[in-house]
Scaffold this motif. Structure first.
Motif, PDB file in Angstrom:
ATOM      1  N   LYS A   1      -9.559  -5.251   2.346  1.00 43.62           N
ATOM      2  CA  LYS A   1     -10.254  -6.418   2.916  1.00 43.62           C
ATOM      3  C   LYS A   1     -10.679  -7.401   1.812  1.00 43.62           C
ATOM      4  O   LYS A   1     -10.445  -8.600   1.925  1.00 43.62           O
ATOM      5  CB  LYS A   1     -11.475  -5.922   3.701  1.00 43.62           C
ATOM      6  CG  LYS A   1     -12.308  -7.007   4.376  1.00 43.62           C
ATOM      7  CD  LYS A   1     -13.425  -6.341   5.182  1.00 43.62           C
ATOM      8  CE  LYS A   1     -14.556  -7.304   5.511  1.00 43.62           C
ATOM      9  NZ  LYS A   1     -14.187  -8.306   6.487  1.00 43.62           N
TER      10      LYS A   1
ATOM     11  N   GLN B   1      -4.871   7.001  -1.797  1.00 45.38           N
ATOM     12  CA  GLN B   1      -4.385   5.783  -1.143  1.00 45.38           C
ATOM     13  C   GLN B   1      -4.499   4.651  -2.148  1.00 45.38           C
ATOM     14  O   GLN B   1      -5.546   4.483  -2.790  1.00 45.38           O
ATOM     15  CB  GLN B   1      -5.215   5.484   0.106  1.00 45.38           C
ATOM     16  CG  GLN B   1      -5.011   6.540   1.184  1.00 45.38           C
ATOM     17  CD  GLN B   1      -5.956   6.351   2.353  1.00 45.38           C
ATOM     18  OE1 GLN B   1      -7.125   6.675   2.269  1.00 45.38           O
ATOM     19  NE2 GLN B   1      -5.447   5.804   3.443  1.00 45.38           N
TER      20      GLN B   1
ATOM     21  N   TRP C   1       0.846  -1.196   0.000  1.00 40.53           N
ATOM     22  CA  TRP C   1       0.000   0.000   0.000  1.00 40.53           C
ATOM     23  C   TRP C   1       0.882   1.247   0.000  1.00 40.53           C
ATOM     24  O   TRP C   1       2.061   1.211   0.362  1.00 40.53           O
ATOM     25  CB  TRP C   1      -0.998   0.014   1.145  1.00 40.53           C
ATOM     26  CG  TRP C   1      -0.443  -0.140   2.528  1.00 40.53           C
ATOM     27  CD1 TRP C   1      -0.355  -1.297   3.242  1.00 40.53           C
ATOM     28  CD2 TRP C   1       0.092   0.889   3.378  1.00 40.53           C
ATOM     29  NE1 TRP C   1       0.194  -1.047   4.477  1.00 40.53           N
ATOM     30  CE2 TRP C   1       0.480   0.280   4.578  1.00 40.53           C
ATOM     31  CE3 TRP C   1       0.272   2.277   3.237  1.00 40.53           C
ATOM     32  CZ2 TRP C   1       1.049   0.990   5.643  1.00 40.53           C
ATOM     33  CZ3 TRP C   1       0.837   2.984   4.291  1.00 40.53           C
ATOM     34  CH2 TRP C   1       1.222   2.338   5.478  1.00 40.53           C
TER      35      TRP C   1
ATOM     36  N   ASN D   1     -11.062   8.874  -0.161  1.00 40.56           N
ATOM     37  CA  ASN D   1     -12.048   7.831   0.098  1.00 40.56           C
ATOM     38  C   ASN D   1     -11.384   6.661   0.821  1.00 40.56           C
ATOM     39  O   ASN D   1     -11.115   5.614   0.239  1.00 40.56           O
ATOM     40  CB  ASN D   1     -12.666   7.387  -1.243  1.00 40.56           C
ATOM     41  CG  ASN D   1     -13.871   6.493  -1.060  1.00 40.56           C
ATOM     42  OD1 ASN D   1     -14.120   5.995   0.041  1.00 40.56           O
ATOM     43  ND2 ASN D   1     -14.622   6.280  -2.131  1.00 40.56           N
ATOM     44  N   ALA D   2     -11.106   6.865   2.097  1.00 44.65           N
ATOM     45  CA  ALA D   2     -10.432   5.828   2.872  1.00 44.65           C
ATOM     46  C   ALA D   2     -11.294   4.579   2.991  1.00 44.65           C
ATOM     47  O   ALA D   2     -10.771   3.483   3.152  1.00 44.65           O
ATOM     48  CB  ALA D   2     -10.057   6.357   4.260  1.00 44.65           C
ATOM     49  N   LYS D   3     -12.597   4.772   2.884  1.00 41.80           N
ATOM     50  CA  LYS D   3     -13.485   3.607   2.963  1.00 41.80           C
ATOM     51  C   LYS D   3     -13.200   2.638   1.816  1.00 41.80           C
ATOM     52  O   LYS D   3     -13.091   1.425   2.017  1.00 41.80           O
ATOM     53  CB  LYS D   3     -14.942   4.066   2.916  1.00 41.80           C
ATOM     54  CG  LYS D   3     -15.898   2.973   3.243  1.00 41.80           C
ATOM     55  CD  LYS D   3     -17.336   3.480   3.334  1.00 41.80           C
ATOM     56  CE  LYS D   3     -18.174   2.490   4.078  1.00 41.80           C
ATOM     57  NZ  LYS D   3     -18.477   2.902   5.432  1.00 41.80           N
TER      58      LYS D   3
ATOM     59  N   LYS E   1     -18.955  -4.163   4.079  1.00 41.41           N
ATOM     60  CA  LYS E   1     -18.030  -5.199   4.523  1.00 41.41           C
ATOM     61  C   LYS E   1     -18.381  -6.552   3.922  1.00 41.41           C
ATOM     62  O   LYS E   1     -17.612  -7.442   3.864  1.00 41.41           O
ATOM     63  CB  LYS E   1     -18.076  -5.341   6.055  1.00 41.41           C
ATOM     64  CG  LYS E   1     -17.553  -4.140   6.778  1.00 41.41           C
ATOM     65  CD  LYS E   1     -17.507  -4.426   8.274  1.00 41.41           C
ATOM     66  CE  LYS E   1     -17.554  -3.109   9.062  1.00 41.41           C
ATOM     67  NZ  LYS E   1     -17.703  -3.298  10.493  1.00 41.41           N
TER      68      LYS E   1
ATOM     69  N   TYR F   1     -10.490   2.385   0.256  1.00 42.88           N
ATOM     70  CA  TYR F   1      -9.161   1.837   0.492  1.00 42.88           C
ATOM     71  C   TYR F   1      -9.203   0.678   1.494  1.00 42.88           C
ATOM     72  O   TYR F   1      -8.671  -0.400   1.225  1.00 42.88           O
ATOM     73  CB  TYR F   1      -8.251   2.968   0.976  1.00 42.88           C
ATOM     74  CG  TYR F   1      -6.938   2.523   1.547  1.00 42.88           C
ATOM     75  CD1 TYR F   1      -5.910   2.111   0.705  1.00 42.88           C
ATOM     76  CD2 TYR F   1      -6.719   2.521   2.917  1.00 42.88           C
ATOM     77  CE1 TYR F   1      -4.694   1.693   1.231  1.00 42.88           C
ATOM     78  CE2 TYR F   1      -5.513   2.111   3.445  1.00 42.88           C
ATOM     79  CZ  TYR F   1      -4.503   1.699   2.601  1.00 42.88           C
ATOM     80  OH  TYR F   1      -3.315   1.296   3.127  1.00 42.88           O
ATOM     81  N   VAL F   2      -9.866   0.864   2.625  1.00 45.38           N
ATOM     82  CA  VAL F   2      -9.861  -0.219   3.618  1.00 45.38           C
ATOM     83  C   VAL F   2     -10.717  -1.403   3.154  1.00 45.38           C
ATOM     84  O   VAL F   2     -10.345  -2.562   3.374  1.00 45.38           O
ATOM     85  CB  VAL F   2     -10.291   0.231   5.045  1.00 45.38           C
ATOM     86  CG1 VAL F   2      -9.321   1.232   5.631  1.00 45.38           C
ATOM     87  CG2 VAL F   2     -11.681   0.775   5.080  1.00 45.38           C
ATOM     88  N   LEU F   3     -11.818  -1.111   2.466  1.00 49.15           N
ATOM     89  CA  LEU F   3     -12.630  -2.231   1.990  1.00 49.15           C
ATOM     90  C   LEU F   3     -11.942  -2.959   0.844  1.00 49.15           C
ATOM     91  O   LEU F   3     -11.974  -4.191   0.766  1.00 49.15           O
ATOM     92  CB  LEU F   3     -14.023  -1.749   1.590  1.00 49.15           C
ATOM     93  CG  LEU F   3     -14.889  -1.399   2.807  1.00 49.15           C
ATOM     94  CD1 LEU F   3     -16.170  -0.701   2.372  1.00 49.15           C
ATOM     95  CD2 LEU F   3     -15.219  -2.647   3.623  1.00 49.15           C
TER      96      LEU F   3
END
Ligand SMILES: Cc1cc2nc3c(=O)[nH]c(=O)nc-3n(C[C@H](O)[C@H](O)[C@H](O)COP(=O)(O)OP(=O)(O)OC[C@H]3O[C@@H](n4cnc5c(N)ncnc54)[C@H](O)[C@@H]3O)c2cc1C
Ligand code: FES
Lengths: 406, 102
Positions: A384, A334, A323, A375-377, A406, A379-381
């Motif tokens: 995942k 990100q 990352w 849009n960190a969401k 999720k 990125y984290v999703l």
């Protein structure tokens, strides 16, 4: 008998390796060597806040000076390693010192490229941007001028971040790129389009498709001449055209190299007890099954921690999902994954905020990477989903009415 | 000058004081285990995850959207999770108690 570990290069990779060794309980001596005289510092701010704010480099230290002595890490700054001699298990420094080792970690990173074109050698006011000293020199040049006009060559991350930081200071910036669009090596068109628009909105003059052919000095300024015959006169030019991994030491020691020092899944080089990490090395990433050389803080730090554990007797394979981030103006990009080899994209916008964008790279149905902008969401999703190898419904993914879940 | 108490996963307790900077910088300066701060404090790495004591949580300025999203899928996330690099010492109530998440 006490072991001796020598780490060559004290930046994100080398420093983290030294501290990780202590954390893992390494009892031997640790010598951490770098040619750069500054207390090891974070590199990402060099093109960001260190460039346009007036704080000294000591504000960006990786660790306070006392931390090295508390952890019993011998920090040798301003010294260059000239040779590694695997037969005698020693290294030679430019001070004439010869140090024996049990393990060596090569964390030599990469050097910024200055192109070899007519006029480059003679001209003043040309800069690369890789070290604190590079940026201090740029800042001094800027301070000596009333209204500095800046040309940046290369529209990768360094070029773009530099443009953003200098625009924040109000200076006129022209950005030249050889390829037909910005970020051509690292991101797909939608991401590039987003950043082109962002920079234009902030007043950067963007010139894609322009190849520099030579430079010449004009008074105290520099003239850049492009292959199409056009020219640009600027007070200074900053080159962000890529790096060369620092592999000479490794090659002379007989290590196998490719685009970087070749390491196996344990971050071990082709010679026993010599490890390598970070920007200087190439390896086959198990998730992507391709040879990669990754330039990011994450990769240097994660490989450093893994090497420390392997030196302490574990046998761990490196498989971290890469990352990266880039901050330009008030926009955060990100990225996660490696997008090489993608054959289709999903572009997603969000209803709540038009500054958000996410670009999803697929090879067939397999998610390879995500660029998430503000849009960190996503990125984290995205992280995942990749870790779970989730099969995604691309229509739903592209539909802003359907929130990411999720 | 605020006093801030850090408790690590090993139950080590540090009573620190500072005038400026972020909780991440304060933790790094004191080599508090579990706070790596790899991105240098720009809300990109989530290696500075802490839990704020419930009595103090509401007294801090709210987290940004990006910070909340970065925390959402972290291990050990709780209702009072924060990224230490996003909490300024100046905003900390006197005697703030934080627990390092990792
Ligand atoms: C301006 C800039 C901005 C960046 N922004 C980001 C970002 O936003 N996000 C991100 O993830 N990454 C970013 N990066 C990339 C990141 O900084 C690098 O990937 C990271 O620094 C790699 O760490 P490293 O330890 O492998 O090597 P390096 O940081 O390159 O360090 C290598 C060190 O080895 C030393 N060395 C080499 N040879 C010798 C020798 N023979 N003897 C002694 N010392 C030697 C060098 O002096 C150097 O200090 C940025 C890089 C730059 C330059
Ligand atoms: S230091 Fe990286 S998110 Fe806090």
């Amino acid at each position: 008998m006490n072991q001796k570990c020598i780490i060559i290069g004290a930046s994100h990779g080398g420093v983290n390796c030294a501290f990780a060794l202590r954390k893992e309980g390494y009892q031997g001596s640790i010598d951490l060597i770098d040619a750069d005289p500054n207390l090891p510092y974070h590199r990402p701010p060099l093109s960001k806040t260190f460039l346009n704010e007036d704080l000294p480099i000591s504000q960006y230290s990786l660790w306070a000076e006392e931390s090295y002595s508390s952890e019993n890490i011998n920090l040798h700054l301003g010294k260059r390693v000239l040779r590694i001699l695997p037969e005698s298990k020693t290294i030679v420094l430019d001070t004439g010192e010869i140090l024996p080792y049990d393990q060596v970690v090569l964390a030599t990173g990469a050097k910024a490229i200055m192109p070899s074109l007519p006029g480059i050698e003679e001209a003043k006011n040309l800069y690369t941007l890789r070290t604190a000293a590079d940026v201090v020199a740029i800042k001094e040049r800027l301070k000596s001028l009333q209204n500095p006009e800046i040309a940046i060559i290369g529209a990768g991350f360094i070029g773009l971040e530099t443009a953003a930081s200098l625009r924040k200071l109000g200076h006129p910036v022209s950005l030249y790129e050889r390829e037909e669009r910005i970020l051509s090596r690292v991101a797909a068109q939608p991401t590039a389009d987003y950043f082109s628009a962002l920079h234009q909105a902030h007043g950067v003059q963007l010139f894609p498709g322009k190849t520099l052919s030579s430079v010449s000095e004009t008074g105290n300024r520099v003239t850049m001449i492009f292959t199409d015959g056009s020219t640009k006169v600027a007070d200074l030019a900053i080159f962000g055209i890529g790096v060369r991994p620092a592999v000479r030491l490794a090659q002379e020691a007989g290590l196998t190299t490719d685009s970087g020092i070749l390491i196996d899944d344990h971050c071990q080089s082709s010679i026993a007890d010599i490890y390598a990490l970070g920007d200087c090395c190439s390896f086959i990433h198990p998730r992507y099954r391709r040879l990669v050389r990754i330039e990011s803080v994450q990769n240097a730090v994660d490989q450093a921690k893994l090497i420390a554990k392997n030196i302490m007797g574990q046998s761990l394979s490196y498989e971290a999902l890469p990352w990266f981030w880039s901050d330009q103006y008030d926009t955060k990009l990100q990225m996660v994954g490696i997008n090489q080899g993608y054959d289709n994209l999903v572009v997603r916008r969000e209803l709540d905020n038009d500054r958000k964008l996410s670009v999803w790279y697929f090879e067939g149905t397999r998610l390879l990477a995500v660029d998430a902008i503000n849009n960190a969401k996503a990125y984290v999703l995205g992280t995942k989903y990749m870790k779970e190898d989730r099969l995604l419904d691309k229509e739903l993914l592209a539909n802003p009415e359907v929130p990411l879940s999720k | 000058m605020s006093q801030i108490i850090f408790i690590t996963q090993n139950q080590e307790r540090y009573e620190l004081s500072a005038e400026s900077g972020s909780l991440m910088e304060l933790a790094k300066a004191n080599r508090i285990s579990g706070i790596d701060g790899d991105c240098g404090g720009v809300c990109s790495c989530a290696t500075c995850h802490i839990h704020i004591h419930p009595d103090h949580f509401e007294q801090l300025p709210a987290a940004s959207e990006i910070e909340l999203e970065m925390l959402e899928l972290e291990d050990n996330v709780s209702d009072t999770s924060r990224l230490a690099c996003q909490v300024k010492v100046q905003d900390a109530p006197e005697g703030l108690i934080v627990t390092v998440a990792n």
